[in-house]
Motif scaffolding. Structure first.
Motif, PDB file in Angstrom:
ATOM      1  N   ALA B  42       0.836  -1.206   0.000  1.00 37.95           N
ATOM      2  CA  ALA B  42       0.000   0.000   0.000  1.00 37.95           C
ATOM      3  C   ALA B  42       0.869   1.253   0.000  1.00 37.95           C
ATOM      4  O   ALA B  42       0.649   2.189  -0.778  1.00 37.95           O
ATOM      5  CB  ALA B  42      -0.930  -0.007   1.216  1.00 37.95           C
ATOM      6  N   GLN B  43       1.894   1.224   0.842  1.00 33.01           N
ATOM      7  CA  GLN B  43       2.801   2.371   0.938  1.00 33.01           C
ATOM      8  C   GLN B  43       3.511   2.609  -0.404  1.00 33.01           C
ATOM      9  O   GLN B  43       3.569   3.730  -0.902  1.00 33.01           O
ATOM     10  CB  GLN B  43       3.826   2.080   2.037  1.00 33.01           C
ATOM     11  CG  GLN B  43       4.385   3.332   2.677  1.00 33.01           C
ATOM     12  CD  GLN B  43       5.195   2.995   3.934  1.00 33.01           C
ATOM     13  OE1 GLN B  43       5.168   1.850   4.401  1.00 33.01           O
ATOM     14  NE2 GLN B  43       5.910   3.978   4.465  1.00 33.01           N
ATOM     15  N   ALA B  44       4.027   1.520  -0.981  1.00 29.92           N
ATOM     16  CA  ALA B  44       4.764   1.647  -2.248  1.00 29.92           C
ATOM     17  C   ALA B  44       3.856   2.100  -3.383  1.00 29.92           C
ATOM     18  O   ALA B  44       4.295   2.791  -4.310  1.00 29.92           O
ATOM     19  CB  ALA B  44       5.433   0.318  -2.598  1.00 29.92           C
ATOM     20  N   ALA B  45       2.592   1.696  -3.326  1.00 27.13           N
ATOM     21  CA  ALA B  45       1.669   2.041  -4.410  1.00 27.13           C
ATOM     22  C   ALA B  45       0.993   3.392  -4.172  1.00 27.13           C
ATOM     23  O   ALA B  45       0.307   3.911  -5.057  1.00 27.13           O
ATOM     24  CB  ALA B  45       0.609   0.949  -4.552  1.00 27.13           C
ATOM     25  N   GLY B  46       1.186   3.947  -2.968  1.00 31.66           N
ATOM     26  CA  GLY B  46       0.554   5.232  -2.654  1.00 31.66           C
ATOM     27  C   GLY B  46      -0.957   5.134  -2.489  1.00 31.66           C
ATOM     28  O   GLY B  46      -1.699   6.034  -2.861  1.00 31.66           O
ATOM     29  N   VAL B  47      -1.422   4.013  -1.952  1.00 30.14           N
ATOM     30  CA  VAL B  47      -2.861   3.865  -1.678  1.00 30.14           C
ATOM     31  C   VAL B  47      -3.040   3.435  -0.216  1.00 30.14           C
ATOM     32  O   VAL B  47      -2.064   3.111   0.466  1.00 30.14           O
ATOM     33  CB  VAL B  47      -3.522   2.800  -2.591  1.00 30.14           C
ATOM     34  CG1 VAL B  47      -3.333   3.156  -4.059  1.00 30.14           C
ATOM     35  CG2 VAL B  47      -2.958   1.401  -2.296  1.00 30.14           C
ATOM     36  N   GLY B  48      -4.265   3.459   0.251  1.00 30.17           N
ATOM     37  CA  GLY B  48      -4.551   2.984   1.599  1.00 30.17           C
ATOM     38  C   GLY B  48      -4.663   1.464   1.621  1.00 30.17           C
ATOM     39  O   GLY B  48      -4.965   0.842   0.603  1.00 30.17           O
ATOM     40  N   LYS B  49      -4.399   0.870   2.806  1.00 29.96           N
ATOM     41  CA  LYS B  49      -4.525  -0.588   2.934  1.00 29.96           C
ATOM     42  C   LYS B  49      -5.941  -1.056   2.583  1.00 29.96           C
ATOM     43  O   LYS B  49      -6.123  -2.122   1.986  1.00 29.96           O
ATOM     44  CB  LYS B  49      -4.226  -1.008   4.392  1.00 29.96           C
ATOM     45  CG  LYS B  49      -2.762  -1.193   4.684  1.00 29.96           C
ATOM     46  CD  LYS B  49      -2.547  -2.109   5.879  1.00 29.96           C
ATOM     47  CE  LYS B  49      -2.962  -1.451   7.187  1.00 29.96           C
ATOM     48  NZ  LYS B  49      -2.661  -2.320   8.355  1.00 29.96           N
ATOM     49  N   GLN B  50      -6.939  -0.221   2.965  1.00 32.59           N
ATOM     50  CA  GLN B  50      -8.332  -0.608   2.702  1.00 32.59           C
ATOM     51  C   GLN B  50      -8.589  -0.810   1.217  1.00 32.59           C
ATOM     52  O   GLN B  50      -9.363  -1.677   0.821  1.00 32.59           O
ATOM     53  CB  GLN B  50      -9.305   0.469   3.239  1.00 32.59           C
ATOM     54  CG  GLN B  50      -9.229   0.700   4.743  1.00 32.59           C
ATOM     55  CD  GLN B  50      -8.074   1.641   5.112  1.00 32.59           C
ATOM     56  OE1 GLN B  50      -7.169   1.873   4.305  1.00 32.59           O
ATOM     57  NE2 GLN B  50      -8.101   2.164   6.330  1.00 32.59           N
TER      58      GLN B  50
END
Lengths: 198, 198
Positions: B42-50
């Motif tokens: 999520a961090q690497a993709a720049g999105v939230g875990k949800q």
């Protein structure tokens, strides 16, 4: 030399060790690797969890030893050599198919393969303790066939082993088709005569 | 038909999805499967875990889709057919060796194989979506070789595919020897001409 008659602690340890290894194999066949637990193995073997943790750091390492113990019993012998290479290879591969179709063996093997695929150290251990000696026996049989004129003299025996023994393992592992004795025989015939027209 | 110019939510979703798949592959190559986490992706993709959990129930299923997306791009094409079967197979297998020796691909493939080995449903999915279509392309090339008189007409093409394409995968997966282009070429030559003396 000893005249003691008290129970021998090292023998008792060995009995417990064997019970644990047998319980691990039995249980993995019943519940699968994901649900296999040290607690379950301890209960089935009639020992405490601490006894298991004293000898093995994880269920993977325990199962690996269990598998080695089982494989070591049945397969350490040389391959049959009746003088008919195709027949001998078919016999061995048919036995392998039967083994892989046995749920107990199937689950233990899958568990071990997972460990190996992700752990280079374990892969090295597996290569040295199990796969290496087995490969050597296979190559010995193929070498005898070369001397008997049943196998081309310039064939690389490593490649030959991969050709003859790989496909059955692959089909089992990746479930790419039905794993039958007929398939095993087809593999042997095809590997020996090759794919090109004669 | 629509004349709206507002950002298209489905396109935005698709962009996020691609970013997540790419991040998963990138990350598994860096840290390995065991240390791969949804949080890290999520961090690497720049999105939230949800966002990730909305689409995938586990890191295994996410990586499986990432792998399918990657494989789908490069390998969905037919095998080369220059009229020289051996040369064409060597070309393809050498490319496979290069791919498997690429750490990014290596980790993703190992992770996927683990999932497949333990999950029959995923194995079926894999067979239908990836392995099946790939096998069909391989068999098409071999069928063309049969018509051209370069492959025996009575060879079972399933077995032939296993012979030619299995050993490289096996050697990689089980680390039974160095995975080189030379090995790939040896496999092709040995499979074609067979193990028996001519």
């Amino acid at each position: 030399m000893s005249t003691k008659v008290a129970p021998d602690p090292s023998r008792r340890s060995e009995t417990a060790r064997r019970a644990i290894l047998a319980a691990a194999l039995e249980l993995v066949g019943e519940v699968g690797y994901a649900k296999l637990s040290i607690e379950g193995i301890a209960q089935a073997a009639g020992v405490g969890k601490q006894t298991i943790y004293r000898w093995w750091p994880s269920k993977g390492s325990l199962l690996f030893d269990a598998f080695l113990a089982m494989a070591g019993e049945g397969e350490a012998a040389a391959l049959p050599d009746t003088g008919d290479l195709a027949a001998d290879l078919k016999l061995v591969l048919r036995a392998t198919v039967d083994e892989l179709n046995d749920p107990r063996f199937d689950q233990a093997m899958r568990a071990m393969h997972t460990e190996i695929v992700h752990d280079p150290a374990l892969a090295a251990d597996y290569a040295q303790r199990l796969d290496g000696p087995m490969r050597e026996l296979k190559k010995e049989r193929l070498r005898a066939a070369q001397l008997a004129g049943q196998l081309a003299g310039d064939v690389d025996l490593e490649v030959a082993v991969d050709m003859v023994f790989g496909p059955v393992l692959n089909r089992w592992l990746h479930r790419t088709g039905p794993l039958t004795g007929d398939y095993a025989e087809q593999v042997v015939d095809t590997a020996l005569r090759g794919l090109m027209p004669r």
